[in-house]
Scaffold this active site. Structure first.
Site, PDB file in Angstrom:
ATOM      1  N   ALA A  94      17.237  26.285 -18.286  1.00 27.01           N
ATOM      2  CA  ALA A  94      16.777  25.379 -17.228  1.00 27.01           C
ATOM      3  C   ALA A  94      17.877  24.830 -16.320  1.00 27.01           C
ATOM      4  O   ALA A  94      17.582  24.075 -15.411  1.00 27.01           O
ATOM      5  CB  ALA A  94      15.990  24.229 -17.843  1.00 27.01           C
ATOM      6  N   LYS A  95      19.121  25.187 -16.559  1.00 29.11           N
ATOM      7  CA  LYS A  95      20.241  24.655 -15.748  1.00 29.11           C
ATOM      8  C   LYS A  95      20.162  23.129 -15.609  1.00 29.11           C
ATOM      9  O   LYS A  95      20.250  22.564 -14.510  1.00 29.11           O
ATOM     10  CB  LYS A  95      20.304  25.328 -14.371  1.00 29.11           C
ATOM     11  N   ILE A  96      19.969  22.479 -16.749  1.00 33.02           N
ATOM     12  CA  ILE A  96      19.909  21.020 -16.804  1.00 33.02           C
ATOM     13  C   ILE A  96      21.343  20.484 -16.843  1.00 33.02           C
ATOM     14  O   ILE A  96      22.172  20.979 -17.618  1.00 33.02           O
ATOM     15  CB  ILE A  96      19.124  20.568 -18.059  1.00 33.02           C
TER      16      ILE A  96
ATOM     17  N   PHE B 138      20.298  21.757 -11.559  1.00 32.26           N
ATOM     18  CA  PHE B 138      21.002  22.280 -10.395  1.00 32.26           C
ATOM     19  C   PHE B 138      20.832  23.780 -10.270  1.00 32.26           C
ATOM     20  O   PHE B 138      20.281  24.446 -11.145  1.00 32.26           O
ATOM     21  CB  PHE B 138      22.485  21.864 -10.440  1.00 32.26           C
TER      22      PHE B 138
END
Ligand SMILES: Cc1ncc(COP(=O)(O)O)c(C=O)c1O
Length: 328
Positions: free
Chosen positions: A159-161, A39
């Protein structure tokens, strides 16, 4: 702040503009079970005097999002420029005339059991009204978490996983339960990484210091903006180096940066006052500079803004015409 969105809000989902109540995913969706989504968070600030909503650095956010999607091999076909257009269209369709937050989300969308990912990807973009994320006007009380920041070789924090935010949620929850406003996470080496949802800066002896990305922090876009403002506008030296936990207790000033929190002063850490417990002078200046730049008050930083209702280009032309008229 937790924002519960209006079900009539128009969102971009399945390639269409639909009301939020119609944007639904199935219970077996891969990302729901395994956290396999990526996101972004983007801010837009309303400026009352200019009657304009400015989206802050959307191209950089969408470029980062697409790169991060690559970490999980999720495909998002539109270009960053096309994603910016979708964002502006959402704001216009929802008639947003207030501070807002944009949440792009891409995810593994297959509805079947099995952790191995396949080629089914989907994405959505949501834009909603959004005020202050943390009550930071008087300064925050931060607590060092007992949870450690996830490692790059486990789940890359850059990575904003979606699944990686279990780490942030555990730390935030612990912090709130213990009476703090926000958590500070250390990495496995015991050095400061960042806040649960934000980057961290410290002032010592007039220098601005922040941990490098290799300490397992997110490559924050607000962090980058603050570094540019501090160097260019205040002539400060910005140093990226590891920070030990106890250095937080003896520093001169401390603040968080992030899309949601903006520039948020920290005045207490682990029940110890930062310096005299008041918001520090450099923090105050940087916070004001960031506010002015993000609200379209500083021509040098128009480059960071995309206006929703009037193009800055025409604004610049107006200013050029005004300057010419004044000169003649
Ligand atoms: C864990 C974490 N660190 C830092 C940040 C700040 O990044 P940015 O300034 O790009 O919003 C965020 C917010 O996105 C975050 O979730």
């Amino acid at each position: 702040m937790k924002a519960d969105a209006d079900q009539n809000l128009i969102v971009y989902f399945g390639g269409q503009y639909v009301p939020l109540r119609e944007a639904r995913v199935g219970i077996l969706t891969h990302a729901l079970h395994y956290g396999t989504g990526v996101f972004e968070g983007i801010r837009a600030y309303w400026d009352e005097a200019q009657q304009e909503l400015f989206v802050l650095r959307p191209m950089e956010h969408y470029e980062r999002w697409k790169q991060n999607c690559g970490v999980l091999r999720i495909k998002v076909p539109p270009s960053p420029a096309e994603l910016c257009e979708i964002t502006l269209e959402l704001m216009r369709r929802n008639s947003l005339h207030t501070d807002a937050y944009v949440r792009p989300l891409a995810y593994k969308s297959a509805e079947r059991v099995g952790v191995c990912t396949d080629d089914q990807d989907a994405f959505a973009v949501i834009a909603m009204p959004f005020g202050a994320y943390l009550p930071s006007d008087q300064g925050l009380h931060a607590g060092v978490s007992s949870w450690r920041r996830i490692e790059d070789n486990a789940i890359p924090p850059r990575a904003k996983i979606c699944g990686a935010y279990v780490n942030s949620a555990l730390a935030s929850d612990e912090a709130r339960q213990s009476g703090f406003d926000e958590a500070i996470l250390l990495n496995e080496r015991g050095q400061v990484a960042e806040g649960a949802t934000c980057n961290l800066f410290m002032v010592r002896k007039g220098n601005l210091i922040t941990p490098p990305m290799t300490e397992n922090a997110l490559e924050g876009i607000t962090r980058d903006s603050v570094m540019e403002l501090a160097r260019r506008e205040l002539g400060l030296q910005v140093v990226e180096r590891p920070i030990g936990r106890s250095e937080l207790y003896v520093c001169d000033e401390l603040f968080f940066t992030g899309t949601a929190v903006g520039v948020a002063p920290v005045v207490r850490v682990d029940h110890r006052a930062v310096r005299d417990g008041a918001i520090g002078p450099l923090t105050r200046e940087i916070r004001q500079l960031y506010f002015d730049a993000s609200h379209g008050h500083v021509p040098d930083y128009f480059k960071w803004l995309v206006p929703v209702y009037k193009s800055l280009k025409s604004q610049r032309q107006d200013e050029g015409a005004l300057l010419k008229a004044n000169a003649s």
